[in-house]
Design an enzyme around this catalytic site. Structure first.
Site, PDB file in Angstrom:
ATOM      1  N   TYR A 127       0.841  -1.202   0.000  1.00  0.00           N
ATOM      2  CA  TYR A 127       0.000   0.000   0.000  1.00  0.00           C
ATOM      3  C   TYR A 127       0.871   1.244   0.000  1.00  0.00           C
ATOM      4  O   TYR A 127       1.926   1.272   0.648  1.00  0.00           O
ATOM      5  CB  TYR A 127      -0.884   0.044   1.253  1.00  0.00           C
ATOM      6  CG  TYR A 127      -2.012  -0.961   1.242  1.00  0.00           C
ATOM      7  CD1 TYR A 127      -3.272  -0.594   0.813  1.00  0.00           C
ATOM      8  CD2 TYR A 127      -1.800  -2.273   1.664  1.00  0.00           C
ATOM      9  CE1 TYR A 127      -4.317  -1.507   0.814  1.00  0.00           C
ATOM     10  CE2 TYR A 127      -2.825  -3.202   1.662  1.00  0.00           C
ATOM     11  CZ  TYR A 127      -4.084  -2.807   1.236  1.00  0.00           C
ATOM     12  OH  TYR A 127      -5.105  -3.712   1.237  1.00  0.00           O
ATOM     13  N   ARG A 140      -2.919 -12.378   3.056  1.00  0.00           N
ATOM     14  CA  ARG A 140      -4.175 -11.879   2.526  1.00  0.00           C
ATOM     15  C   ARG A 140      -4.208 -12.137   1.025  1.00  0.00           C
ATOM     16  O   ARG A 140      -3.277 -11.796   0.310  1.00  0.00           O
ATOM     17  CB  ARG A 140      -4.312 -10.366   2.742  1.00  0.00           C
ATOM     18  CG  ARG A 140      -4.442  -9.864   4.168  1.00  0.00           C
ATOM     19  CD  ARG A 140      -5.580 -10.449   4.980  1.00  0.00           C
ATOM     20  NE  ARG A 140      -6.843 -10.689   4.295  1.00  0.00           N
ATOM     21  CZ  ARG A 140      -7.770  -9.758   4.012  1.00  0.00           C
ATOM     22  NH1 ARG A 140      -7.563  -8.515   4.318  1.00  0.00           N
ATOM     23  NH2 ARG A 140      -8.903 -10.089   3.426  1.00  0.00           N
ATOM     24  N   TYR A 144      -0.495 -10.167   0.071  1.00  0.00           N
ATOM     25  CA  TYR A 144       0.564  -9.752   0.992  1.00  0.00           C
ATOM     26  C   TYR A 144       0.466 -10.538   2.302  1.00  0.00           C
ATOM     27  O   TYR A 144      -0.619 -10.917   2.725  1.00  0.00           O
ATOM     28  CB  TYR A 144       0.537  -8.240   1.249  1.00  0.00           C
ATOM     29  CG  TYR A 144      -0.740  -7.678   1.822  1.00  0.00           C
ATOM     30  CD1 TYR A 144      -0.972  -7.662   3.193  1.00  0.00           C
ATOM     31  CD2 TYR A 144      -1.720  -7.130   0.976  1.00  0.00           C
ATOM     32  CE1 TYR A 144      -2.132  -7.114   3.712  1.00  0.00           C
ATOM     33  CE2 TYR A 144      -2.885  -6.581   1.501  1.00  0.00           C
ATOM     34  CZ  TYR A 144      -3.089  -6.578   2.864  1.00  0.00           C
ATOM     35  OH  TYR A 144      -4.239  -6.042   3.373  1.00  0.00           O
ATOM     36  N   HIS A 146     -10.482  -2.949  -1.071  1.00  0.00           N
ATOM     37  CA  HIS A 146     -11.312  -2.382  -0.007  1.00  0.00           C
ATOM     38  C   HIS A 146     -12.345  -1.438  -0.632  1.00  0.00           C
ATOM     39  O   HIS A 146     -12.000  -0.620  -1.487  1.00  0.00           O
ATOM     40  CB  HIS A 146     -10.461  -1.589   0.982  1.00  0.00           C
ATOM     41  CG  HIS A 146      -9.462  -2.423   1.733  1.00  0.00           C
ATOM     42  ND1 HIS A 146      -9.712  -2.907   2.994  1.00  0.00           N
ATOM     43  CD2 HIS A 146      -8.226  -2.874   1.404  1.00  0.00           C
ATOM     44  CE1 HIS A 146      -8.658  -3.602   3.410  1.00  0.00           C
ATOM     45  NE2 HIS A 146      -7.733  -3.596   2.466  1.00  0.00           N
ATOM     46  N   HIS A 156      -7.220  -8.442  -2.794  1.00  0.00           N
ATOM     47  CA  HIS A 156      -8.537  -7.926  -2.417  1.00  0.00           C
ATOM     48  C   HIS A 156      -8.558  -6.423  -2.605  1.00  0.00           C
ATOM     49  O   HIS A 156      -7.516  -5.766  -2.595  1.00  0.00           O
ATOM     50  CB  HIS A 156      -8.875  -8.280  -0.960  1.00  0.00           C
ATOM     51  CG  HIS A 156      -7.926  -7.669   0.027  1.00  0.00           C
ATOM     52  ND1 HIS A 156      -6.723  -8.260   0.355  1.00  0.00           N
ATOM     53  CD2 HIS A 156      -7.967  -6.504   0.727  1.00  0.00           C
ATOM     54  CE1 HIS A 156      -6.075  -7.490   1.214  1.00  0.00           C
ATOM     55  NE2 HIS A 156      -6.809  -6.413   1.456  1.00  0.00           N
TER      56      HIS A 156
HETATM   57 FE   FE2 Z   1      -5.952  -4.846   2.570  1.00  0.00          FE
END
Ligand code: FE2
Lengths: 238, 192
Positions: free
Chosen positions: A109, A158, A148, A163, A161
């Site tokens: 991110y 994870r 990640y 959000h 995906h």
């Molecule tokens: Fe996330």
């Protein structure tokens, strides 16, 4: 009453179709969720209403996350994500604010709190905001995020995906969720996805891939509909 | 046959800072009506440590107790300059603040509502949102508010903000939240 009247009936959320907490390997789900059951309150005007037009405050920005500027294209698989936002009666929710954020193709991110040793992409910011149209449709161009590993979680990854946050016609129709990709082998192991007990509700978090032959451009297409809470107490004839 | 609402998930730790704009936590923008107030506090997790990067969303009536929404029979008389909604996020100490106007009370079929602010809490690990209500001290209407009175008596005071001095001439109120703790200390939350 007009057929675009806002929902005025809000039944309790079905518990099996919502996440159960705490979630093993995610300590914040223990530290930050109440130990006591939530209290049931009467729903008065203040709970049933919400800001009717957030557009001027949460201004729509770019719904094309893949192209930062001419000639600056994010690394990764270009995808189009779109769908309809509807209420529990299946009626389109118009003018809802839809916020989307995600990791880059390497699973990182653009956020100072994400200090993982994976590259940032100078051409990818990874967040955008749009509003639904008259049919309740939203759409984003973006790239497929990478998976990640969750820090200090015992090798829990994870899956890719996205959000999604939606602000609808009532405070009670607020939704923050995550969208998963169909067929990803990590989905079956994801502790967040699997915190939803009801299989149909879990499946509703996974997007559907548009058959590539039906996609009009050089990207992969995904359809993901969102159902906000709320019905009409008295159904409205069309 | 109703559709099932899409399941909630947490915002996770990486809610984009770019989603916040200066003044998002200022509900007074656009209106001159009402007594300005400052609501501030801390969001704390189990053990009393700060809940960093929590997102708080406020929703309230205008100074006369009206909502500019189709479900309010008085919507046409609502303050057209008052949006009634704001968003704040907590800093490294878990602190947040909202600048707003003192909401008006109103009469509802469920009973007379005291002045209050609806609060949504989002954060990493909060899988569905947490919802609670901020009431104000010294309001006689608190005693009959149907939402406040839906709580066990011993817990009601936990939803009443504390006077917190005057800030730049504006009355300030403190409302701290403990998301997880002993039953008598934890903030009461309502079913969504
Ligand atoms: Fe996330």
């Amino acid at each position: 009453m007009a057929s675009d009247a806002p929902p005025d009936r809000f039944d309790p959320l079905p518990p099996d179709a919502q996440p159960r907490v705490p979630i093993g390997g995610y300590p914040n789900t223990l530290r930050r969720n109440p130990s006591q059951p939530a209290f049931r309150r009467p729903l008065t005007r203040t709970e049933l209403t919400g800001p009717p037009d957030l557009g001027p405050r949460l201004q729509p920005g770019d719904s094309d996350l893949a192209r930062l500027a001419p000639g600056r294209i994010a690394l990764g698989q270009l995808i189009h994500v779109g769908g309809r936002v509807v209420d529990e009666d299946g009626r389109p929710v118009r003018g809802a604010v839809v916020e989307l954020w995600q990791a880059n193709a390497a699973g990182r991110y653009l956020n100072p709190l994400d200090q993982r040793d994976a590259p940032l992409d100078p051409d990818f910011i990874g967040s955008g905001r749009t509003r639904t149209d008259a049919e309740g449709r939203y759409a984003f161009f973006t790239i497929k995020p990478g998976a990640y590993p969750v820090p200090n979680s015992g090798r829990w990854w994870r899956p890719p995906h996205i959000h999604i946050s939606v602000l609808g016609p009532s405070c009670l129709s607020r939704l923050v969720t995550q969208m998963y990709f169909p067929g990803d082998p990590l989905n079956a192991h994801d502790r967040l996805l699997n915190s939803v007990a009801d299989p149909a509700a879990r499946d509703s978090l996974v997007a559907r891939q548009v058959p590539p032959a039906e996609v009009a451009g050089d990207w992969l297409g995904f359809t993901h509909d969102l159902v906000l809470r709320g019905r009409r107490a008295t159904p409205v004839l069309p | 046959m109703a559709l099932t609402p899409t399941p909630w998930h947490t915002i996770g730790p990486f809610f984009p800072r770019s989603f916040f704009r200066e003044g998002d936590n200022d509900l007074t923008r656009g209106t001159a009506l009402g007594q300005r107030v400052l609501i501030r506090g801390r969001v704390l997790e189990q053990g009393g440590g700060p809940c960093v990067n929590a997102v708080l969303e406020a929703w309230q009536a205008d100074a006369a107790g009206r909502f500019g929404h189709a479900l309010d029979p008085c919507a046409e008389a609502a303050d057209p300059g008052f949006l009634g909604w704001g968003r704040a996020w907590t800093d490294a100490e878990g602190q947040y603040a909202f600048h707003t106007v003192m909401p008006g009370g109103y009469v509802d079929p469920a009973g007379p509502r005291a002045p209050h602010v609806n609060l949504t809490v989002l954060g990493s690990g909060i899988m569905g949102r947490l919802v609670t209500t901020i009431f104000f001290p010294g309001q006689a209407a608190n005693a009959a508010d149907p939402v406040l009175c839906s709580l066990p008596p011993a817990l009601r005071a936990r939803l009443v903000a504390a006077p917190d001095g005057i800030e730049n001439g504006i009355p300030a109120f403190r409302f701290d939240l403990l998301l997880h703790g002993p039953p008598e200390a934890e903030t009461p939350f309502f079913e969504d």
